[in-house]
Write a protein that holds these residues in place. Structure first.
Motif, PDB file in Angstrom:
ATOM      1  N   MET A 275      62.652  23.994  -8.432  1.00 40.03           N
ATOM      2  CA  MET A 275      61.383  23.263  -8.422  1.00 40.03           C
ATOM      3  C   MET A 275      60.896  22.988  -9.840  1.00 40.03           C
ATOM      4  SD  MET A 275      59.336  25.210  -5.365  1.00 40.03           S
ATOM      5  CE  MET A 275      57.811  24.355  -5.766  1.00 40.03           C
TER       6      MET A 275
ATOM      7  N   SER B  29      60.737  19.238 -11.657  1.00 42.51           N
ATOM      8  CA  SER B  29      59.434  18.654 -11.974  1.00 42.51           C
ATOM      9  C   SER B  29      59.398  18.031 -13.363  1.00 42.51           C
ATOM     10  CB  SER B  29      58.338  19.720 -11.854  1.00 42.51           C
ATOM     11  OG  SER B  29      58.482  20.715 -12.860  1.00 42.51           O
TER      12      SER B  29
ATOM     13  N   MET C 171      57.648  18.171  -6.626  1.00 44.55           N
ATOM     14  CA  MET C 171      57.862  19.532  -7.118  1.00 44.55           C
ATOM     15  C   MET C 171      56.726  19.970  -8.029  1.00 44.55           C
ATOM     16  SD  MET C 171      60.532  20.535  -5.601  1.00 44.55           S
ATOM     17  CE  MET C 171      62.013  19.949  -4.791  1.00 44.55           C
TER      18      MET C 171
END
Length: 293
Positions: A37, A41, A261
């Motif tokens: 994640m 991002s 994310m």
């Protein structure tokens, strides 16, 4: 002549090394989704499409975080989370403090100021912890409509405070059972009243269980989705509902995984911070009322 075991050899014995290796592998496996994640991002959409899931961002960009937060958005239709983040802060903090404070007061009364029917009262509160919260939706919706708090932050404060009192009372009551009654009796002899004893004696001893209640309530309230989507709409939504809307809608038709994310990380960050700050009290508070004496 007695031989001594080298402390260094004992520390790095094969069994101990195997235990640490297993623990490290388990931690890495558990943290792998968080790593994915986080790195996703900070990637561009092109790198997400063409690169590896585990690769580091190259180039490194914060555009996904800026789009998720929505700093450049204005108006009701803004897809960013900043407006809804502060909505969640506005009802979570008061609800946590109210439910924890009332639960501590209830636990104090039920253990140190027992009254006729106190056990029945505690039993009814205990039943409240086993009732699925879906059963509260219609009664709560009717009540909020009657008192004029429908679709409002104040309504969510009331809902979460009332629902959380049963849990915080259970925590605090089980903890206060282990507080010696002699402390309260001695304070009464010295002329201390109900609230003086609670404020000067009980609360200073309650830090571990209050931290348990605060962490429990903050996590439950911040992460709640059902109450937020049922009792609010539009600009009054909490961040969990806004996250769902952000992830499942796209004005361009292209799935922006970096924004999704980043939005998930923003949503989870407050509970993560709370656990870091107060987590050391959690196990201590949970186990404090497990054994008496």
């Amino acid at each position: 002549m007695t031989s001594r075991v080298d402390p260094g050899r004992r520390r790095f014995s094969p069994a101990r090394l195997l235990i640490y290796a297993v623990l490290i592998l388990a931690a890495a496996y558990y943290l792998l989704p968080l790593y994915v994640m986080l790195v996703t991002s900070f990637k561009t959409l092109e790198q997400i499409s063409n690169g590896s899931l585990l690769s580091l961002p190259s180039p490194f960009t914060t555009q996904g975080w800026l789009d998720a937060w929505g700093t450049a958005c204005t108006g009701v239709d803004c897809s960013g989370l900043h407006r809804y983040f502060w909505n969640s802060v506005a009802f979570t903090l008061p609800a946590v403090l109210i439910s924890t404070g009332v639960g501590a007061l209830n636990g104090y009364i039920l253990t140190k100021w027992r009254f006729r029917g106190s056990e029945l009262f505690f039993g009814l509160l205990l039943v409240g912890t086993f009732v699925p919260f879906q059963m509260f939706l219609l009664p709560m919706a009717w009540t909020l409509g009657r008192i004029g708090l429908a679709n409002s932050i104040a309504g969510l404060i009331l809902v979460h405070s009332v629902y959380g009192i049963a849990f915080t009372t259970l925590f605090c009551r089980n903890y206060y059972v282990n507080v010696p009654d002699e402390l309260v009796k001695a304070a009464r002899v010295d002329g201390a009243g109900f609230f003086t004893i609670f404020w000067r004696i009980i609360l200073p001893l309650s830090v571990p269980i209050l931290m348990v209640s605060l962490i429990w309530q903050f996590t439950q309230i911040w992460n709640d989705f059902l109450f937020g989507i049922v009792f609010t709409s539009g600009s009054q939504h909490p961040i969990t509902v806004a996250l769902n809307n952000l992830v499942n809608t796209s004005s361009t038709g292209i799935k922006r995984y970096n924004v999704d994310m980043a939005a998930a990380m923003i949503t989870a960050l407050p509970t993560f911070i709370v656990y870091i700050i107060a987590g050391r009290y959690f196990v201590r508070g949970l186990t404090a009322g497990a054994v008496k004496g």
